[in-house]
Design a protein around this motif. Structure first.
Motif, PDB file in Angstrom:
ATOM      1  N   MET A   1      64.460   7.426 -37.207  1.00  0.00           N
ATOM      2  CA  MET A   1      64.911   7.469 -36.283  1.00  0.00           C
ATOM      3  C   MET A   1      65.789   7.080 -36.034  1.00  0.00           C
ATOM      4  O   MET A   1      65.462   5.291 -35.850  1.00  0.00           O
ATOM      5  N   VAL A   2      67.505   6.977 -35.866  1.00  0.00           N
ATOM      6  CA  VAL A   2      68.271   5.585 -35.794  1.00  0.00           C
ATOM      7  C   VAL A   2      69.316   6.175 -35.034  1.00  0.00           C
ATOM      8  O   VAL A   2      69.495   7.303 -34.578  1.00  0.00           O
ATOM      9  N   SER A   3      69.136   5.296 -33.954  1.00  0.00           N
ATOM     10  CA  SER A   3      69.547   5.212 -32.731  1.00  0.00           C
ATOM     11  C   SER A   3      71.243   4.018 -32.628  1.00  0.00           C
ATOM     12  O   SER A   3      70.424   2.722 -32.876  1.00  0.00           O
ATOM     13  N   THR A   4      71.925   4.588 -32.083  1.00  0.00           N
ATOM     14  CA  THR A   4      72.986   3.669 -32.276  1.00  0.00           C
ATOM     15  C   THR A   4      73.525   4.178 -30.968  1.00  0.00           C
ATOM     16  O   THR A   4      74.336   5.160 -30.769  1.00  0.00           O
ATOM     17  N   PHE A   5      74.662   2.872 -30.002  1.00  0.00           N
ATOM     18  CA  PHE A   5      75.922   3.674 -28.974  1.00  0.00           C
ATOM     19  C   PHE A   5      77.203   3.106 -29.770  1.00  0.00           C
ATOM     20  O   PHE A   5      77.614   4.509 -29.873  1.00  0.00           O
ATOM     21  N   SER A   6      77.415   2.505 -30.119  1.00  0.00           N
ATOM     22  CA  SER A   6      78.532   2.482 -30.924  1.00  0.00           C
ATOM     23  C   SER A   6      78.755   1.889 -32.562  1.00  0.00           C
ATOM     24  O   SER A   6      79.899   1.204 -33.102  1.00  0.00           O
ATOM     25  N   GLY A   7      77.063   2.116 -33.173  1.00  0.00           N
ATOM     26  CA  GLY A   7      77.195   1.103 -34.434  1.00  0.00           C
ATOM     27  C   GLY A   7      77.359   2.154 -35.238  1.00  0.00           C
ATOM     28  O   GLY A   7      78.179   3.013 -35.126  1.00  0.00           O
ATOM     29  N   ASP A   8      77.443   1.998 -36.272  1.00  0.00           N
ATOM     30  CA  ASP A   8      77.219   2.490 -37.818  1.00  0.00           C
ATOM     31  C   ASP A   8      75.990   2.759 -38.318  1.00  0.00           C
ATOM     32  O   ASP A   8      75.098   1.988 -37.577  1.00  0.00           O
ATOM     33  N   PHE A   9      76.070   3.846 -39.652  1.00  0.00           N
ATOM     34  CA  PHE A   9      74.886   3.992 -40.145  1.00  0.00           C
ATOM     35  C   PHE A   9      75.725   4.061 -41.736  1.00  0.00           C
ATOM     36  O   PHE A   9      76.075   3.855 -42.005  1.00  0.00           O
ATOM     37  N   GLU A  10      74.827   2.890 -42.754  1.00  0.00           N
ATOM     38  CA  GLU A  10      75.222   3.615 -44.145  1.00  0.00           C
ATOM     39  C   GLU A  10      73.561   3.382 -44.907  1.00  0.00           C
ATOM     40  O   GLU A  10      72.984   3.025 -44.155  1.00  0.00           O
ATOM     41  N   SER A  11      73.818   3.342 -46.021  1.00  0.00           N
ATOM     42  CA  SER A  11      72.228   3.627 -46.522  1.00  0.00           C
ATOM     43  C   SER A  11      72.778   3.828 -48.244  1.00  0.00           C
ATOM     44  O   SER A  11      74.358   4.929 -48.852  1.00  0.00           O
ATOM     45  N   ASP A  12      72.096   3.399 -49.437  1.00  0.00           N
ATOM     46  CA  ASP A  12      72.608   3.137 -51.171  1.00  0.00           C
ATOM     47  C   ASP A  12      71.890   4.777 -51.103  1.00  0.00           C
ATOM     48  O   ASP A  12      72.848   4.707 -52.812  1.00  0.00           O
TER      49      ASP A  12
END
Lengths: 226, 301
Positions: B231-242
């Motif tokens: 589960m990924v949660s953020t307000f104003s961040g980003d998500f990156e994956s290899d």
């Protein structure tokens, strides 16, 4: 986001589902990440709730409650709360989850009084009959007030004892409290813009909890050098 | 002037006491050290005995005693608080430790038993520990390696770092990074307010892993074969994956989940305004170090 099982996760966690429903829900959980995530949130809250200390009220609360709900206080036998107390059972429906997260912070803030010199253990309370359930909104509001009171108490302990602490330590504590306050303010603004967001509410509650923990740690330091 | 300084130094030397005491240790005893300031350096040897070496100034006494389940070492000021004392203490590897101080650095190596450390202004560096290992400092960094069991590492104003460790792990700080490298956690609860966070180690079936920061990045090492519901949660961040992740669900706000492999472990990654990254094992720290360099470059600018 929700399905037929979402509202039954709390019952599942409390072991109150019939065996056939329990089996069906466990099958469902293997495929439904949404329910899995909600269940994980619930487990975290329940785990933290079980870690809280039960604290007796400092005075008999029943007369005030009875007066407000229009009941005759009468002469009721005084009972030892320990004799009637049962293990706190935490059961939340999904809509209560957000409020519960914030409420827990304030509840655990009750331990703040343990550090306060004026804390006096109560010896007995009246056995109160069931009172009407408070609404989620009221609960959040009460929780917010209790949180503010716990923070104010601990800040007072720190303020009174700051002369006994090393100035560098005081500076570090204040800097870290400011860091947390800034995070709380940002989280509050985010919650104001999206009040139904479970993550934001939970994040705000946890950041507030962090502030309480740091204040408790600081108060403990003051007490250790007294 | 030089003569005055030299005579002052000689006087100070003359006032130091040399302590080198060895007491027998019974199996099951713990070592309890209470030091106001200085360094506690604990090593191990093959004897069932505790050796205490220190050179306290004359206005501070060191009391060493053994009774019941405890070998106790404490410094006492003859008038007022004790002065700084540096201890070198040698113990059997089976001996549990309970070390505390105020202005105290703590270093431990080789102990295979429960360890508790609490200090206010001091660095904590422990290699070893089994069972309950609890390390806390307010102002110093906390480093733990080669430990296993129920691990709780906590700082306020500095980094927390755990390496080559296994078990149930809680790692927290307010203003610092949380680094977990070559860690085999069956459960993990890691949190900071103002710092980055990284976990590089296996994700166990049925394990629960929560990594949370307000103002920092999170790096988690994983592969497509990892069995986890993330589960990924953020307000104003980003998500990156290899690697590509099979997105299952997006919730209101920037909150989404996906399943890797069988989805056995529960992984929660929360960063209010930082970047959450999934990287392949072994790349987590490189990524972090590169970002650190970037941050330093920015600072230099």
């Amino acid at each position: 986001m929700s399905d037929q099982w979402t509202d039954r996760l709390s019952e599942y966690l409390d072991g109150e589902l019939p065996p056939e429903d329990r089996a069906a829900l466990e099958t469902h959980l293997r495929h439904c990440t949404a329910c899995g995530a909600v269940l994980a949130d619930l487990k975290r809250i329940v785990t933290r709730a079980h870690g809280l200390e039960d604290r007796l009220p400092e005075r008999d609360l029943w007369p005030g409650i009875a007066a407000r709900i229009g009941l005759d206080t009468g002469e009721r036998p005084v009972v030892d709360l320990d004799a009637v107390r049962v293990r706190r059972q935490v059961s939340f429906s999904l809509p209560q989850l957000i409020a519960a997260g914030i409420g827990l912070v304030a509840l655990s803030g009750g331990t703040a009084w343990l550090l306060h010199p004026s804390a006096q253990p109560a010896v007995a309370v009246h056995e109160a009959p069931a009172v009407p359930a408070v609404t989620v909104a009221n609960r959040s509001s009460v929780a917010g007030q209790r949180y503010a009171a716990a923070v104010a108490d601990l800040e007072r302990v720190l303020d009174q004892g700051r002369g006994r602490l090393d100035t560098t330590t005081v500076r570090v504590i204040e800097r870290n409290l400011a860091t947390i306050d800034s995070a709380i303010a940002q989280a509050q603004r985010a919650v104001a813009a999206d009040s139904a967001n479970v993550y934001l509410n939970s994040h705000l509650a946890e950041t507030r909890q962090r502030k309480l923990e740091l204040l408790r740690q600081a108060a403990a330091l003051v007490s250790s050098v007294s | 002037m030089l003569v005055t300084l030299a005579s002052g130094a000689l006087t100070a030397l003359a006032l130091l006491q040399q302590i080198d005491t060895t007491v027998a240790a019974q199996p099951g005893q713990r070592l309890v050290v209470d030091s106001y300031g200085g360094e506690i350096d604990v090593k191990t040897w093959g004897r069932n005995a505790v050796r205490v070496e220190a050179d306290p100034p004359s206005r501070t006494s060191v009391e060493i005693s053994s009774s019941g389940g405890v070998v106790s070492v404490r410094s006492e000021g003859r008038r007022g608080p004790p002065a700084t004392v540096d201890y070198t203490i040698t113990v059997p590897a089976w001996m549990g430790l309970d070390l505390s101080g105020v202005y105290t650095d703590v270093k431990v190596a080789g102990v295979r038993a429960p360890i508790t450390v609490e200090t206010v202004q001091g660095e904590v560096d422990v290699a070893g520990g089994e069972g309950t290992v609890s390390l806390r400092s307010v102002q110093g960094s906390v480093k733990l390696s080669n430990a296993k069991g129920r691990i709780d590492v906590h700082s306020v104003n500095e980094e927390v770092r755990v390496s080559n460790a296994s078990g149930e792990i809680t790692a927290e700080t307010v203003n610092g990074d949380v680094v977990l490298e070559q860690v085999d956690a069956t459960s993990l609860d890691a949190a900071t307010v103002n710092g980055d966070m990284g976990y590089d180690g296996p994700i166990r079936n049925g394990g629960r892993y929560t990594l949370s920061t307000h103002n920092g990045d999170i790096t988690l090492a994983a592969t497509e074969k990892t069995s986890a519901t993330v589960m990924v949660s953020t307000f104003s961040g980003d998500f990156e994956s290899d690697f590509p992740v099979p997105l299952r669900e997006t919730r209101k706000g920037r909150r989404f989940s996906f399943t890797l492999g069988g989805g056995s472990a529960q992984v929660s990654l929360e960063s209010f305004q930082g970047t959450i990254r999934l990287v392949r094992p072994g790349h987590g720290n490189q990524e972090r170090d590169q970002n650190d360099h970037k941050d330093h470059d920015r600072d230099d600018d």
